[in-house]
Write a protein that holds these residues in place. Structure first.
Motif, short mmCIF file in Angstrom:
data_model
loop_
_atom_site.label_atom_id
_atom_site.label_comp_id
_atom_site.label_asym_id
_atom_site.label_seq_id
_atom_site.Cartn_x
_atom_site.Cartn_y
_atom_site.Cartn_z
N VAL A 161 0.85 -1.19 0.00
CA VAL A 161 0.00 0.00 0.00
C VAL A 161 0.89 1.24 0.00
O VAL A 161 1.71 1.42 0.90
CB VAL A 161 -0.93 0.03 1.25
CG1 VAL A 161 -1.79 1.29 1.25
CG2 VAL A 161 -1.81 -1.21 1.29
N GLY A 162 0.73 2.07 -1.01
CA GLY A 162 1.51 3.30 -1.12
C GLY A 162 0.77 4.46 -0.48
O GLY A 162 -0.18 4.27 0.29
N PRO A 163 1.19 5.67 -0.80
CA PRO A 163 0.58 6.86 -0.20
C PRO A 163 -0.76 7.19 -0.86
O PRO A 163 -1.08 6.63 -1.91
CB PRO A 163 1.59 7.95 -0.54
CG PRO A 163 2.17 7.50 -1.85
CD PRO A 163 2.25 6.01 -1.76
N VAL A 164 -1.51 8.11 -0.24
CA VAL A 164 -2.62 8.72 -0.96
C VAL A 164 -2.05 9.89 -1.77
O VAL A 164 -0.88 10.23 -1.62
CB VAL A 164 -3.77 9.15 -0.02
CG1 VAL A 164 -4.38 7.93 0.65
CG2 VAL A 164 -3.31 10.18 1.00
N ILE A 165 -2.87 10.49 -2.62
CA ILE A 165 -2.30 11.30 -3.69
C ILE A 165 -1.65 12.59 -3.22
O ILE A 165 -0.63 13.02 -3.77
CB ILE A 165 -3.33 11.57 -4.81
CG1 ILE A 165 -2.66 12.17 -6.04
CG2 ILE A 165 -4.47 12.45 -4.32
CD1 ILE A 165 -1.73 11.26 -6.77
N ASP A 166 -2.20 13.25 -2.19
CA ASP A 166 -1.60 14.52 -1.78
C ASP A 166 -1.94 14.86 -0.34
O ASP A 166 -2.68 14.12 0.33
CB ASP A 166 -2.01 15.65 -2.74
CG ASP A 166 -3.51 15.84 -2.84
OD1 ASP A 166 -4.24 15.43 -1.91
OD2 ASP A 166 -3.98 16.38 -3.85
N ALA A 167 -1.41 15.97 0.11
CA ALA A 167 -1.58 16.37 1.51
C ALA A 167 -3.05 16.61 1.84
O ALA A 167 -3.51 16.32 2.94
CB ALA A 167 -0.78 17.65 1.79
#
Ligand code: UN1
Length: 485
Positions: free
Chosen positions: A317-323
Motif C-alpha cells: 500500500v503506497g501513499p494517498v495522492i496529496d496532503a
C-alpha cells in the motif's frame, strides 16, 4: 528475473526530473510553473510542468484537426503506440511510482490496461462505418494516469477525432510521457494536443466551448454534473458527455462464503491502490452469525499489509495522492474514532502522504454520505432474512458502479443480482481490476453515463450517429451519416 528486468529498466529514472508542458500544434504561450513532488517522499522532486494558459486553450482549439487517415492506418498507429508503451516500461513504471504513488503491482496493471485499451479500441475503430464527430475533450483522473488517460484518447482517436487532453493536475508528467510516445508512434500533432492545467480554467474552458463536439470524463460525480451544465450552455444536443464517475461500492459475504478467499478479495478490493479506485470496496456486509470469526481473520490479513514507498517491491500500500487527501481521511477516521466506530487501524509512516488502512463500523451503506476515495473500509452486519433489504439500501445510494458477492448458494446469486442496479457485479472474486474486452467497465445512476469502457459500444459513441435509412429524406445530402438540409 522479471524483478531484475524491472530494476534495470527503471534505474535510469530513479532520480530523473521530468519537464513537461503543453504539447500543441501551434506556438505554446505557457502559464505558471508547477512543481511535482513524490507523494511518498517529500524530498523527491519529480519534475516541473509549465501549465497551459488561456491563450494555449485557444491555440489548441484553432489548430485541432480530426485525424484524416483511414481507420486501418489509425489502428496501425495505435497498435504501434501499444508496442512503444511496452518498450518504454522502465520510464512508465518510474514516473507512475514517483508521481502517482503506484506500487510495482499497480504499475504493471496500469501499463497492461493502457496497452489493452489501445489494441482493443484500435480493432473496434476498424469496424466503424460512421465518421468522427470532430474535436473531443478528454479529461482524465490521477488514479489511472496512464490507463484511463490513454483509454479515453485511444477511443476518440480510433474513431478519427482530434483530441484535446486535459490530464489530472496531480499526474501531468505521466500524461506528458504518454503524449510524447503518441507523437513518436505517428499520431499527428493536430490530432492529439496536451493541455496541462487547472480543471477550473482549462477543463471548464474546453467543456464550454462550442467547437468541442464531445467530452469524455472520468472523475467525481460533482465535476461530471458541472461539465454537463457547461455543455448545456451551447445546447449541443448531439455532443455527448461520456462520463465514468464515483461509486459507493458494496460487497456481501454470506455465511456460506469461503472465508480465506473472501478475506483475500476484500483486502484487494478495499486497500489495493490505497483504495484510490472508483471500483474499490467501500461498504462490506458480513452475515451476522459468521461476523466475529470472519472479521478477526480480516483484521489479521490487514496486519500483513506493508505500507511504504511504492518504489519498493515489498510495498503493498503506497501513499494517498496529496496532503489534502491525507488530511481529509485523517479527519474522517478521527471523527469515527471519537464515536467509537474504528474497528481496525494500521499505523502509517510519518514521512509522506500516508494513511493507515482502516475499518470503520456502520449500520449500513446509508451511513456513508460521500465517496471516501482512500483506504477506508466501512463494515456492517446483516441477517439472512434482511438480504433483500441490504440490496435495496445499496440501490438507494443512487450510485451503481461495482458490487461483490461471496456465497456458495447458487440461488443467492440470482436473488441478489436480479434486484441490483450496478454496472459491474462480481461473484466470488475481488471487485477491482475489470479486464478490457472481457469485462467492460462502467456504472449506472450517479456512477456514469455509459457506454462501458473496454466494451463494444464505447468507440461507436465517439463516432457520428448513423441515421436509420427511413429518416433520410429525398432532397437532403447525406455525408457519412450526417444529414445536411
Ligand atoms: C477508476 O478507478 O476511476 O476495474 C476506474 C477497475 C478499474 C477502475 C477504473 N477499471 O478497478
Amino acid at each position: 528475473r522479471d524483478l531484475a528486468r524491472i530494476e534495470d529498466a527503471r534505474a535510469p529514472f530513479a532520480q530523473a526530473r521530468w519537464q513537461a508542458g503543453p504539447l500543441l500544434a501551434g506556438d505554446v504561450a505557457g502559464g505558471a510553473m508547477h512543481q511535482v513532488i513524490n507523494p511518498a517522499r517529500p524530498d523527491d522532486v519529480v519534475g516541473q510542468v509549465t501549465l497551459a494558459s488561456g491563450g494555449d486553450v485557444d491555440t489548441a482549439l484553432a489548430a485541432a484537426r480530426p485525424w484524416g487517415a483511414d481507420a486501418a492506418n489509425r489502428a496501425d498507429v495505435l497498435n504501434r503506440l501499444a508496442d512503444l508503451y511496452e518498450e518504454n516500461f522502465g520510464e512508465i513504471f518510474a514516473v507512475v511510482a514517483r508521481e502517482a504513488g503506484k506500487t510495482p503491482a499497480d504499475a504493471v496493471a496500469e501499463l497492461r490496461e493502457a496497452v489493452d485499451f489501445l489494441r482493443y479500441y484500435a480493432a473496434r475503430g476498424k469496424d466503424l462505418s460512421a465518421g468522427p464527430r470532430g474535436i473531443f475533450t478528454c479529461i482524465s483522473p490521477w488514479n489511472f494516469p496512464l490507463a484511463i488517460f490513454t483509454g479515453q484518447i485511444a477511443a476518440a482517436l480510433a474513431a478519427g477525432n482530434a483530441v484535446l487532453a486535459k490530464p489530472a493536475e496531480a499526474t501531468m508528467l505521466t500524461a506528458h510521457v504518454a503524449v510524447r510516445l503518441m507523437h513518436r508512434a505517428g499520431v499527428p500533432r493536430d490530432a492529439i494536443q496536451l493541455l496541462p492545467g487547472h480543471g477550473r480554467d482549462v477543463g471548464a474552458a474546453l467543456a464550454a466551448d462550442r467547437r468541442v463536439n464531445g467530452v469524455c470524463f472520468t472523475g467525481s460525480t460533482d465535476t461530471a454534473q458541472a461539465i454537463n451544465r457547461a455543455m448545456a450552455r451551447h445546447m449541443a444536443a448531439d455532443a455527448p458527455l461520456i462520463a465514468e464517475t464515483g461509486g459507493l461500492n458494496a460487497m456481501i459475504v454470506d455465511s456460506t462464503a469461503l472465508p480465506e478467499q473472501a478475506v483475500r478479495d476484500i483486502v484487494a478490493s478495499a486497500f489495493q491502490s490505497a483504495g484510490q479506485r472508483c471500483s474499490a470496496l467501500r461498504c462490506l456486509y458480513v452475515q451476522h452469525d459468521i461476523a466475529p470469526r470472519f472479521l478477526a481473520m480480516l483484521y489479521g490479513a490487514m496486519d500483513e499489509l506493508r505500507l511504504g514507498d511504492p518504489w519498493h517491491h515489498s510495498t503493498d500500500v503506497g501513499p494517498v495522492i496529496d496532503a489534502r487527501a491525507q488530511a481529509d481521511f485523517a479527519a474522517y477516521i478521527e471523527a469515527a474514532r471519537a464515536e467509537g466506530r474504528v474497528l481496525k487501524r494500521l499505523d502509517a509512516p510519518e514521512q509522506g502522504h500516508f494513511i493507515g488502512p482502516a475499518a470503520i463500523r456502520v449500520d449500513g451503506i446509508g451511513d456513508l454520505t460521500r465517496e471516501v476515495f482512500g483506504p477506508v473500509l466501512h463494515i456492517a452486519t446483516f441477517r439472512a432474512e434482511d438480504l433483500d433489504a441490504v440490496v435495496d439500501a445499496v440501490n438507494a445510494s443512487g450510485y451503481g458502479l461495482t458490487f461483490g458477492l461471496h456465497t456458495r448458494i447458487d440461488g443467492r446469486v440470482e436473488q441478489v443480482t436480479s434486484r441490483l442496479r450496478v454496472g459491474n457485479a462480481y461473484v466470488n472474486r475481488n471487485q477491482i481490476g475489470a479486464v478490457v474486452g472481457s469485462q467492460p467497465f462502467g456504472g449506472e445512476g450517479l456512477s456514469g453515463t455509459g457506454p462501458k469502457a473496454g466494451g463494444p459500444h464505447y468507440v461507436p459513441r465517439f463516432a457520428r450517429t448513423e441515421l436509420p435509412a427511413h429518416e433520410i429524406v429525398p432532397g437532403q445530402v447525406v455525408d457519412k451519416g450526417r444529414v445536411q438540409a
